[in-house]
Design an enzyme around this catalytic site. Structure first.
Site, short mmCIF file in Angstrom:
data_model
loop_
_atom_site.label_atom_id
_atom_site.label_comp_id
_atom_site.label_asym_id
_atom_site.label_seq_id
_atom_site.Cartn_x
_atom_site.Cartn_y
_atom_site.Cartn_z
N ARG A 159 75.79 19.07 16.47
CA ARG A 159 74.43 19.58 16.30
C ARG A 159 73.43 18.50 16.64
NH1 ARG A 159 71.56 15.96 12.94
NH2 ARG A 159 72.19 16.06 10.77
N GLU A 258 65.37 21.97 7.68
CA GLU A 258 64.86 20.59 7.52
C GLU A 258 64.00 20.21 8.72
OE1 GLU A 258 67.80 17.68 6.42
OE2 GLU A 258 66.74 16.11 7.49
N ARG A 262 67.50 23.08 14.56
CA ARG A 262 68.81 22.45 14.62
C ARG A 262 69.61 23.28 15.62
NH1 ARG A 262 70.25 19.05 10.23
NH2 ARG A 262 68.45 17.64 9.95
N CYS A 304 63.67 13.60 8.97
CA CYS A 304 64.38 12.53 8.27
C CYS A 304 64.69 11.38 9.24
CB CYS A 304 65.69 13.05 7.68
SG CYS A 304 66.61 11.78 6.80
N THR A 306 67.09 9.49 9.32
CA THR A 306 68.52 9.38 9.66
C THR A 306 68.86 10.22 10.89
OG1 THR A 306 69.19 11.27 8.29
CG2 THR A 306 69.11 9.09 7.23
N ARG A 313 74.72 14.94 15.25
CA ARG A 313 75.81 14.75 14.31
C ARG A 313 76.97 15.57 14.83
NH1 ARG A 313 78.42 15.84 9.20
NH2 ARG A 313 77.65 17.97 8.88
N ARG A 342 81.64 13.62 4.44
CA ARG A 342 80.94 14.58 3.58
C ARG A 342 81.96 15.59 3.03
NH1 ARG A 342 75.18 16.09 6.77
NH2 ARG A 342 74.61 13.94 7.24
N GLU A 347 76.56 17.93 3.39
CA GLU A 347 75.92 16.91 2.56
C GLU A 347 75.86 17.30 1.09
OE1 GLU A 347 71.90 16.35 3.83
OE2 GLU A 347 72.28 14.21 3.83
P1 ADP Z 1 73.77 18.99 9.07
O1 ADP Z 1 75.04 19.05 9.85
O2 ADP Z 1 72.72 19.84 9.66
O3 ADP Z 1 73.37 17.59 8.80
P2 ADP Z 1 75.17 19.73 6.58
O4 ADP Z 1 75.90 18.47 6.41
O5 ADP Z 1 74.50 20.32 5.40
O6 ADP Z 1 74.01 19.68 7.66
O7 ADP Z 1 76.21 20.81 7.19
C1 ADP Z 1 75.68 22.08 7.48
C2 ADP Z 1 76.77 23.12 7.49
O8 ADP Z 1 77.63 22.84 8.62
C3 ADP Z 1 77.65 23.06 6.24
O9 ADP Z 1 77.96 24.38 5.84
C4 ADP Z 1 78.91 22.41 6.74
O10 ADP Z 1 80.04 22.86 6.01
C5 ADP Z 1 78.96 22.91 8.16
N1 ADP Z 1 79.78 22.05 9.03
C6 ADP Z 1 79.59 20.75 9.32
N2 ADP Z 1 80.55 20.31 10.14
C7 ADP Z 1 81.39 21.38 10.38
C8 ADP Z 1 82.57 21.58 11.14
N3 ADP Z 1 83.11 20.58 11.86
N4 ADP Z 1 83.14 22.81 11.14
C9 ADP Z 1 82.60 23.83 10.43
N5 ADP Z 1 81.47 23.71 9.69
C10 ADP Z 1 80.88 22.50 9.67
N1 DAR Z 2 69.53 13.90 0.59
C1 DAR Z 2 68.73 12.90 1.27
C2 DAR Z 2 68.94 13.04 2.79
C3 DAR Z 2 69.62 11.99 3.51
C4 DAR Z 2 69.90 12.27 4.96
N2 DAR Z 2 70.27 13.70 5.19
C5 DAR Z 2 69.46 14.59 5.73
N3 DAR Z 2 68.33 14.25 6.30
N4 DAR Z 2 69.78 15.91 5.70
C6 DAR Z 2 69.10 11.57 0.71
O1 DAR Z 2 68.26 10.69 0.75
O2 DAR Z 2 70.20 11.45 0.21
#
Ligand code: ADP
Ligand code: DAR
Length: 390
Positions: A159, A258, A262, A304, A306, A313, A342, A347
């Site tokens: 993404r 966010e 995305r 953010c 990050t 990511r 994660r 997250e």
């Molecule tokens: P972001 O990827 O936008 O930083 P999150 O960590 O919250 O946000 O992940 C968003 C969603 O994507 C969550 O439901 C997570 O389980 C899903 N996800 C992340 N990586 C994978 C993957 N490799 N396969 C399936 N779902 C994924």
């Molecule tokens: N929960 C915030 C976000 C950190 C980075 N992740 C993002 N942007 N979705 C933290 O400071 O832990």
């Protein structure tokens, strides 16, 4: 005149006529360019509590008293954002990993004394004189399938975030601007064709059962993230929020969670190259219709810090039963390869059924191709280590 410009112009006229009737910009924290005294007092109190806490956030680490005193009365020129807009999430959530967001693009400059050291820390050495490289995607064929026998990887996802030029980020968006962004973004999405062709589903009016299933199946963003809420990212919810996806749910776009956007490609298995190619083609098709916000030094601008730079990511949902027996050993390896571990629902979630979400940590100072390579090489190293661990 691009679709973006035409739509923007039309909406601007509409916006001017109606803006007076809708919500004003987020509770303005200053009047006449001066920050309100109660905002200043709230910030001072919050800062004292954070300083006294055992928080491990990058906010606590990098917002020294000297920098706090230097920045606390500043505001951004156009959107009048304050330091409180930037740090409220970390002041309210001492368990933040980072705790800082940019309320608008100008914040990265006005509050650079805080953002620059934090960015250098998170992105492992992107110092304040560094410049993010021009976009260079490479192609999916640069990366072999991470798990051709399907022994470890459940699914792969890549993404990136994109912001629409001219708009601030969550804390400063008016309700009308959320509508405006949804209209601009969904219009561009509805023009996609081929494997990217799909439909936009606004969160407003979505059947709760459908929404829950999309979240449970990892396609849709969760609701009620307290870090984002304290950062001003839940205002006017669910106005302007939604998800676009193709029939197969292998190409998806989140609207106004966010970030403004995305852009997501995902599928079962470990074919990183195929997933990556689908994301590249989607980003390039959308870039023909929308003006993305990109900074000369920081790359793609996001809410953010990050997610700046490539904003990519790339993650796998992976089962490593041997390695995960000792989380400290897994984390040590992840650190060595600049990977982030994660839980199963991303997250701030825990791993369920032994499935971890493991992805690249860095997004800045690398090209898109180098970012994907860093993840690719790291995951291969973890799989090799899994095979050697009993
Ligand atoms: P972001 O990827 O936008 O930083 P999150 O960590 O919250 O946000 O992940 C968003 C969603 O994507 C969550 O439901 C997570 O389980 C899903 N996800 C992340 N990586 C994978 C993957 N490799 N396969 C399936 N779902 C994924
Ligand atoms: N929960 C915030 C976000 C950190 C980075 N992740 C993002 N942007 N979705 C933290 O400071 O832990």
């Amino acid at each position: 005149m691009s679709l973006h410009t035409k739509s923007r112009f039309g909406l601007k006229i509409l916006g001017i006529c109606t803006r007076r009737l809708l919500n004003y910009r987020y509770a303005s924290q200053c009047s006449g360019g001066e920050i309100d005294s109660e905002v200043l007092n709230e910030m001072e109190d919050g800062y004292k509590r954070l300083a006294a806490s055992d928080s491990k956030s990058l906010l606590k680490k990098h917002l020294t008293q000297e920098i706090f005193d230097k920045l606390k009365s500043k505001t951004t020129p156009h959107f009048k954002s304050t330091l409180l807009h930037c740090i409220n999430s970390g002041l309210c959530n001492h368990d933040s990993g980072v705790g800082v967001y940019a309320p608008d693009p100008e914040a990265y400059t006005v509050f650079a004394d805080l953002f620059d050291p934090l960015i250098e820390d998170y992105h492992k050495g992107f110092c304040k004189t560094a410049k993010h490289p021009e976009a260079s995607y490479g192609q999916g064929s640069d990366f072999e399938n991470l798990d051709p026998e399907g022994k470890y990887i459940v699914s792969t996802r890549v993404r990136c975030g994109r912001s629409i030029k001219g708009f601030p980020f969550n804390p400063c968006l008016t309700e009308f601007e959320y509508h405006e962004l949804q209209c601009l973004i969904s219009s561009a999405l509805n023009n996609l064709c081929g494997e990217h062709k799909g439909k936009f589903y606004p969160l407003t009016g979505m059947d709760p059962a459908v929404q829950k299933q999309l979240i449970d199946d990892h396609f849709l963003f969760k609701e009620g993230d307290r870090f984002l809420a304290a950062a001003g990212a839940s205002r006017f919810w669910p106005t302007g929020r939604g998800i676009f996806h193709n029939e197969a749910k292998t190409f998806l776009v989140w609207c106004n969670e966010e970030d403004h956007m995305r852009i997501i490609s995902m599928e079962k298995g470990g074919d990183l190259g195929k997933v990556y190619d689908r994301m590249i083609a989607g980003v390039e098709a959308l870039a023909e219709q929308l003006d993305f916000s990109r900074d000369e030094r920081l790359g793609n601008l996001t809410f953010c810090p990050t997610n700046l730079g490539t904003s990519i990511r790339a993650s796998v949902h992976i089962k490593l039963p041997n390695l995960t027996k000792n989380p400290k050993d897994l984390q040590k390896l992840a650190d060595e390869y600049n990977l982030q571990v994660r839980g199963t629902h991303g997250e701030h979630s825990e791993a369920k059924g032994g499935v971890h979400d493991i992805s690249n940590l860095r997004r800045m100072g690398l090209t898109e191709q180098e970012t994907i390579k860093e993840m690719h090489d790291g995951i291969r190293a973890l799989i090799a280590a899994e095979g050697k661990t009993k």
